[in-house]
Motif scaffolding. Structure first.
Motif, PDB file in Angstrom:
ATOM      1  N   TRP A 270       1.489  -4.107  -1.891  1.00 48.97           N
ATOM      2  CA  TRP A 270       2.309  -3.179  -1.112  1.00 48.97           C
ATOM      3  C   TRP A 270       2.064  -1.741  -1.552  1.00 48.97           C
ATOM      4  CZ3 TRP A 270       3.497  -4.920   3.152  1.00 48.97           C
ATOM      5  CH2 TRP A 270       4.152  -6.134   3.369  1.00 48.97           C
ATOM      6  N   TRP A 271       1.421  -1.583  -2.695  1.00 46.37           N
ATOM      7  CA  TRP A 271       1.260  -0.248  -3.263  1.00 46.37           C
ATOM      8  C   TRP A 271      -0.193   0.192  -3.318  1.00 46.37           C
ATOM      9  CZ3 TRP A 271       5.389   2.766  -3.812  1.00 46.37           C
ATOM     10  CH2 TRP A 271       6.630   2.123  -3.768  1.00 46.37           C
TER      11      TRP A 271
ATOM     12  N   GLY B   6      -0.285   3.691  -2.298  1.00 46.57           N
ATOM     13  CA  GLY B   6       0.934   3.388  -1.568  1.00 46.57           C
ATOM     14  C   GLY B   6       1.606   4.585  -0.939  1.00 46.57           C
TER      15      GLY B   6
ATOM     16  N   ARG C 257      -0.426  -0.253   2.467  1.00 40.64           N
ATOM     17  CA  ARG C 257       0.263  -1.533   2.298  1.00 40.64           C
ATOM     18  C   ARG C 257      -0.646  -2.630   2.843  1.00 40.64           C
ATOM     19  NH1 ARG C 257       4.719   1.913   3.514  1.00 40.64           N
ATOM     20  NH2 ARG C 257       4.805   1.349   5.718  1.00 40.64           N
TER      21      ARG C 257
ATOM     22  N   THR D 211      -3.913  -3.523   6.993  1.00 41.95           N
ATOM     23  CA  THR D 211      -2.745  -2.831   6.453  1.00 41.95           C
ATOM     24  C   THR D 211      -1.649  -2.737   7.518  1.00 41.95           C
ATOM     25  OG1 THR D 211      -3.132  -0.517   7.145  1.00 41.95           O
ATOM     26  CG2 THR D 211      -4.486  -1.367   5.338  1.00 41.95           C
TER      27      THR D 211
END
Length: 318
Positions: A220-221, A237, A243, A259
C-alpha cells in the motif's frame, strides 16, 4: 459442467470496443461489462481466465467466452486469484476454498481437506511441483497428496498471506500483512520496515522475482526492490499510483504494476503510467497478463482493457 454460455465470435468487436456484449443473442447477460475483475491468468492452451467479484470466472479462447460459477463447481463466485499449474490444471482461489479444473471437471478443496483456511488469496507452484496457497489463516503446501500448514508459529510474518513467489535460488517468498517472509526449505526469515521495506503495518499485496533475479515488493506504500543484498524504495505511497495490487513481467522483460491510480510500466530505464486518460477502462487495476500475441490485458474495477504495445492502453486493435 454447467450450461455453456458462449459468446459468438461475431460479437468480439462489441467486446473489444466497450467490454460489453451478450452471451448468445438475447442481450440479457453482459460479459466483462461492469464486472469487477479481480485477477487474470493464461493457461497452457493460451486461454485467458478472468476472475470476477460475484460472477465466477470467464474463459476467453480468442473467439468465444465461457462462464463458470458455483453451479459448475466453484466454491464461491467471489474470486480472489486464478493460477495455471505446469500440468495444465487451473486453480481458482475464492472465499470458500480452492477449485481445480482439469479441463473437464472441477474439484474443490477446503479446510476439511487440509487447507489452512478457506479464504484463498494467492496460489503459486514451486520448482519441485508443490503448490502453495496463501490464505487469511496461514500458508498451505500441497504436494498432490498431502497438505502442510504454516503460520506465525513456524516463522511467517503474519498468517494473512497475500502473495507468493520463488527466487532463482529456490527460496520461497511470502507477502503478508506484516511484512515479507523468506523460506529456504529449512529456515524462515522475516523482513519488515526495519529491513528496508517502506512500511510493514499494511499488507504486502504483490511479490515477484524478475528474470534477472531481483525481488519486487508491492505494498500500500509503494514499490521496493531487493537485489539479494540491499532494499531500494522505488516509490513511497505519495499517490494512488503507489498503492500496488499486482506485479507482472512480460515476455520482453517489461515490468507492469497494477495500482489504484492506473498501471505502471518499467522497461528497465524509464517508467510510464497509463490511466483512463490513455484509454484504460478504470484506474483501479487488479490483474495483468500477456496473451499469446503479446498483448497486455489489464483487469480493472470495472471491466478490462488491453494494450498492443503501440496503441494506447485499452484502444482496440481491429
Amino acid at each position: 459442467m454447467g450450461e455453456n454460455r458462449l459468446v459468438p465470435g461475431i460479437l468480439l468487436i462489441l467486446l473489444i470496443v466497450s467490454f460489453m456484449t451478450t452471451a448468445g443473442c438475447d442481450g440479457k447477460q453482459q460479459i466483462l461489462g461492469n464486472d469487477r475483475i479481480t485477477t487474470i491468468a493464461r493457461d497452457n492452451q493460451g486461454n485467458l481466465w478472468f476472475g470476477t467479484w460475484g460472477k465466477g470466472v470467464f474463459r476467453y479462447d480468442g473467439t468465444n467466452w465461457q462462464t463458470f460459477d458455483r453451479k459448475d463447481g466453484l466454491p464461491d463466485n467471489l474470486i480472489n486469484t486464478v493460477f495455471c499449474d505446469r500440468l495444465g490444471n487451473l486453480w481458482v482461489g475464492a472465499g470458500g476454498g480452492i477449485s481445480r479444473y482439469d479441463g473437464t471437471n472441477w474439484k474443490t478443496f477446503a479446510e476439511k481437506d487440509g487447507l489452512a483456511q478457506n479464504n484463498v488469496k494467492a496460489i503459486f507452484q514451486d520448482g519441485s511441483g508443490n503448490l502453495w496457497f496463501g490464505t487469511f489463516g496461514g500458508l498451505s503446501r500441497y504436494d498432490g497428496t498431502h497438505w502442510q500448514t504454516f503460520t506465525e508459529k513456524d516463522g511467517l510474518a503474519s498468517r494473512d498471506v497475500m502473495a507468493i513467489t520463488q527466487d532463482e535460488e529456490g527460496n520461497m517468498w511470502f507477502g503478508t500483512v506484516g511484512g515479507v517472509t523468506r523460506y529456504d526449505g529449512k529456515n524462515w526469515q522475516v523482513f519488515t520496515d526495519w529491513s528496508g521495506l517502506p512500511r510493514n503495518e499494511l499488507e504486502v499485496n504483490a511479490v515477484l522475482c524478475d528474470i534477472w533475479g531481483n525481488l519486487w515488493i508491492g505494498t500500500w506504500w509503494g514499490i521496493t526492490l531487493y537485489d539479494g543484498t540491499a532494499w531500494t524504495t522505488i516509490s513511497n505511497g505519495s499517490s494512488a499510483s503507489d498503492r500496488i495490487h499486482v506485479i507482472f513481467q512480460d515476455s520482453k522483460g517489461n515490468l507492469w504494476f497494477g495500482t489504484e491510480g492506473g498501471v505502471k510500466r518499467y522497461d528497465g530505464t524509464t517508467w510510464r503510467l497509463f490511466t483512463k486518460k490513455d484509454g484504460l477502462r478504470d484506474n483501479d487495476v487488479r490483474g495483468i497478463v500477456e496473451d499469446a500475441e503479446g498483448h497486455i490485458w489489464v483487469g480493472t474495477d470495472p471491466g478490462a482493457s488491453w494494450y498492443d504495445g503501440s496503441n494506447q492502453a485499452g484502444v482496440p486493435r481491429l
